[in-house]
Write a protein that holds these residues in place. Structure first.
Motif, mmCIF file in Angstrom:
data_model
loop_
_atom_site.group_PDB
_atom_site.id
_atom_site.type_symbol
_atom_site.label_atom_id
_atom_site.label_comp_id
_atom_site.label_asym_id
_atom_site.label_seq_id
_atom_site.Cartn_x
_atom_site.Cartn_y
_atom_site.Cartn_z
ATOM 1 N N ASN A 135 0.821 -1.201 0.000
ATOM 2 C CA ASN A 135 0.000 0.000 0.000
ATOM 3 C C ASN A 135 0.860 1.258 0.000
ATOM 4 O OD1 ASN A 135 -1.875 2.095 1.790
ATOM 5 N ND2 ASN A 135 -3.046 0.790 0.406
ATOM 6 N N SER A 136 1.936 1.258 0.773
ATOM 7 C CA SER A 136 2.848 2.404 0.814
ATOM 8 C C SER A 136 3.483 2.642 -0.550
ATOM 9 C CB SER A 136 3.939 2.174 1.869
ATOM 10 O OG SER A 136 3.386 2.052 3.159
ATOM 11 N N ILE A 137 3.902 1.557 -1.204
ATOM 12 C CA ILE A 137 4.512 1.675 -2.530
ATOM 13 C C ILE A 137 3.513 2.214 -3.536
ATOM 14 C CG2 ILE A 137 5.469 0.345 -4.453
ATOM 15 C CD1 ILE A 137 6.719 -1.538 -2.377
ATOM 16 N N ALA A 138 2.300 1.659 -3.533
ATOM 17 C CA ALA A 138 1.284 2.056 -4.512
ATOM 18 C C ALA A 138 0.870 3.509 -4.340
ATOM 19 C CB ALA A 138 0.066 1.140 -4.393
ATOM 20 N N LEU A 139 0.629 3.931 -3.112
ATOM 21 C CA LEU A 139 0.187 5.304 -2.868
ATOM 22 C C LEU A 139 1.279 6.309 -3.206
ATOM 23 C CD1 LEU A 139 -1.840 4.982 0.471
ATOM 24 C CD2 LEU A 139 -2.708 5.172 -1.871
ATOM 25 N N LEU A 140 2.527 5.997 -2.826
ATOM 26 C CA LEU A 140 3.626 6.916 -3.110
ATOM 27 C C LEU A 140 3.886 7.029 -4.612
ATOM 28 C CD1 LEU A 140 5.877 8.718 -2.017
ATOM 29 C CD2 LEU A 140 7.347 6.698 -1.888
ATOM 30 N N PHE A 194 -1.381 -7.599 -4.012
ATOM 31 C CA PHE A 194 -2.199 -6.841 -4.955
ATOM 32 C C PHE A 194 -3.356 -6.142 -4.246
ATOM 33 C CE2 PHE A 194 -5.826 -6.466 -7.853
ATOM 34 C CZ PHE A 194 -5.261 -5.639 -8.816
ATOM 35 N N PHE A 195 -4.040 -6.874 -3.382
ATOM 36 C CA PHE A 195 -5.169 -6.266 -2.674
ATOM 37 C C PHE A 195 -4.696 -5.175 -1.716
ATOM 38 C CE2 PHE A 195 -7.247 -10.179 -4.074
ATOM 39 C CZ PHE A 195 -8.450 -9.661 -4.550
ATOM 40 N N GLY A 196 -3.516 -5.357 -1.163
ATOM 41 C CA GLY A 196 -2.964 -4.318 -0.300
ATOM 42 C C GLY A 196 -2.687 -3.030 -1.046
ATOM 43 N N SER A 197 -2.437 -3.147 -2.348
ATOM 44 C CA SER A 197 -2.122 -1.974 -3.157
ATOM 45 C C SER A 197 -3.343 -1.127 -3.486
ATOM 46 C CB SER A 197 -1.455 -2.410 -4.475
ATOM 47 O OG SER A 197 -0.297 -3.156 -4.237
ATOM 48 N N ILE A 198 -4.532 -1.710 -3.440
ATOM 49 C CA ILE A 198 -5.713 -1.007 -3.955
ATOM 50 C C ILE A 198 -6.778 -0.711 -2.907
ATOM 51 C CG2 ILE A 198 -5.395 -1.943 -6.284
ATOM 52 C CD1 ILE A 198 -7.574 -3.999 -5.654
#
Length: 459
Positions: free
Chosen positions: A166-171, A396-400
């Motif tokens: 999630n941190s990677i995706a949001l940043l 994947f789910f953590g990213s979205i």
């Protein structure tokens, strides 16, 4: 969901309150003196970490085991965590964080020693170990070993998986405008390409990635300190003085008490280096080492690099930047490090972004091995591949999705991991002291250890 989130938020605050802080820091201090201050052998540990013990038993080199542990340990806590400690506890929190690292080296030493002492050789020829094996083989407490393994497996999907993704995706989305689902897919592919190869593949990647990302981040910190040259010594004085006298901070820092500085500095230091949590010894057990003390010394250097060096540099950068630039406010911990790095022309912000991304990805790799080892202890190697696939899907789910509740659950799982591990450390401290006396203080570091048991001797 709000009620569930509130429950875990309350539980997290209770678990990471003063009792846990006192227990962890007390264990650090107790083991430091019980083991006769093994921190004195830091240089020996650094030397051993870069040597190959080719004739020793194990799956990965000592440096590979250290790099994998550091991959899981060095993360956003070194950047955002220290900034939050400064924002909430004032500049004195940096000194308390640093002292936590100094004493925490002895706990990480004891964890590495017991991991090798009680490791077993599986039917596949690989080494398995960690607090669950120490609890079962050293204390005959299989029920507590199962508890530790269960919490470790659950924690791997939280702090080591979804939270990092999630941190990677949001940043990445905020900085480059890339959709979070696309980032999630990329993270899944990169992770799969590594973890499906097992601990050897993970260690191989970490031995390259960890030194590169750490050196790059340290160079960024040193650059800022050079830019803030005239404010570095005043920052050091402010950190030391305000750790014991909050009024010394002056200005906007007034309001942070000594207790607040200690609480947030110690808590962030403990959370950053994971000494006492029981995660790092899982991979330490796989190291190629002649005896438990050699790997124990190598393991202790992980806390040195993570907290004594990287966290301290971050703290010094933050405090000196606040003194040097009136436009930087200390109140917003999440933005504090970003504002400090933005003072480096052109490359400052991208450098910090790259650091956070690589730190988060390396944490994913390290924790995937921790979780797999825990599941392996609970259910056997037959479900290893299933765990890896589930871990990748969770990325994947953590990213979205929104992860506010996951953060609190992850904090709870980490605290619940620490308790059984601390039981093992304290009750087996006599064994650790005996092994230390036998190999370290008697000058027998090159001696071979007794034969390793096979996994038929456990469970």
């Amino acid at each position: 969901m709000d009620a569930v989130s509130d429950f875990f938020a309350l539980l997290s605050s209770l678990l990471w309150g003063w009792p846990m802080i006192i227990l962890l820091l007390g264990t650090h201090v107790f083991l430091t003196f019980r083991l006769r201050i093994p921190q004195r052998k830091l240089l020996t540990g650094i030397r051993l970490s870069v040597q190959k013990d080719r004739e020793a038993t194990g799956d990965v080199s000592q440096f590979g085991a250290l790099a994998t542990a550091l991959a899981a340990t060095i993360g956003t806590g070194n950047i955002v965590g220290v900034a939050t400690a400064v924002a909430l506890g004032g500049p004195g929190a940096v000194l308390w964080c640093w002292l936590t690292g100094i004493f925490g080296m002895s706990t990480k030493y004891a964890e590495g020693l017991l991991a090798v002492k009680y490791r077993v050789r599986g039917s596949d020829g690989r080494m398995y170990g960690g607090p669950m094996y120490a609890l079962e083989r050293g204390l005959n407490m299989r029920w507590l070993a199962l508890v530790f393994a269960a919490f470790t497996a659950l924690a791997s999907f939280g702090i080591g998986c979804t939270v990092q993704a999630n941190s990677i995706a949001l940043l990445t989305n905020e900085t480059f405008g890339v959709p979070t689902w696309a980032v999630g897919l990329l993270v899944c592919l990169l992770t799969a390409s590594v973890i499906l190869g097992g601990v050897k593949a993970i260690a191989k990647v970490c031995t390259v990635l960890v030194p590169f990302m750490a050196v790059l981040y340290v160079l960024g910190c040193v650059t800022i300190l050079i830019m803030n040259g005239t404010y570095v010594w005043p920052a050091v004085q402010l950190i030391v003085n305000s750790a014991i006298n909050p009024s010394a901070a002056g200005g906007g820092f007034v309001g942070a008490t000594v207790m607040m500085a200690a609480r947030y500095g110690i808590a962030r230091g403990l959370f950053s280096n994971e000494s006492g949590m029981g995660s790092a010894p899982i991979v330490a057990a796989a190291a190629q080492t002649r005896n438990p003390v050699r790997q124990a010394l190598v393991s202790s250097t992980g806390t040195f690099w993570d907290t004594v060096v990287i966290c301290a540099l971050t703290g010094l950068v933050l405090v000196s930047s606040i003194l040097a630039y009136p436009d930087i406010t200390f109140a917003d911990g999440a933005a504090l490090t970003k504002m400090a790095f933005s003072k480096i022309p052109y490359i400052g912000a991208p450098l910090l972004t790259f650091g956070i991304l690589t730190f988060a990805f390396s944490t994913i790799l390290g924790w995937s091995y921790y979780g797999e080892s825990a599941v392996n202890y609970l259910e056997g190697r037959r479900i290893n591949r299933f765990y890896r696939i589930l871990f990748i899907v969770a990325l994947f789910f953590g990213s979205i999705i929104n992860l506010d509740i996951i953060w609190n659950i992850a904090d709870c799982m980490n605290a619940l991991m620490a308790i059984p591990n601390l039981v093992a450390l304290l009750l087996l401290s006599g064994i650790a002291a005996r092994e230390t006396k036998k190999y370290l203080w008697a000058g027998r570091l090159d001696d071979e250890m007794d034969d390793v048991s096979d996994d038929s001797s456990v469970h």
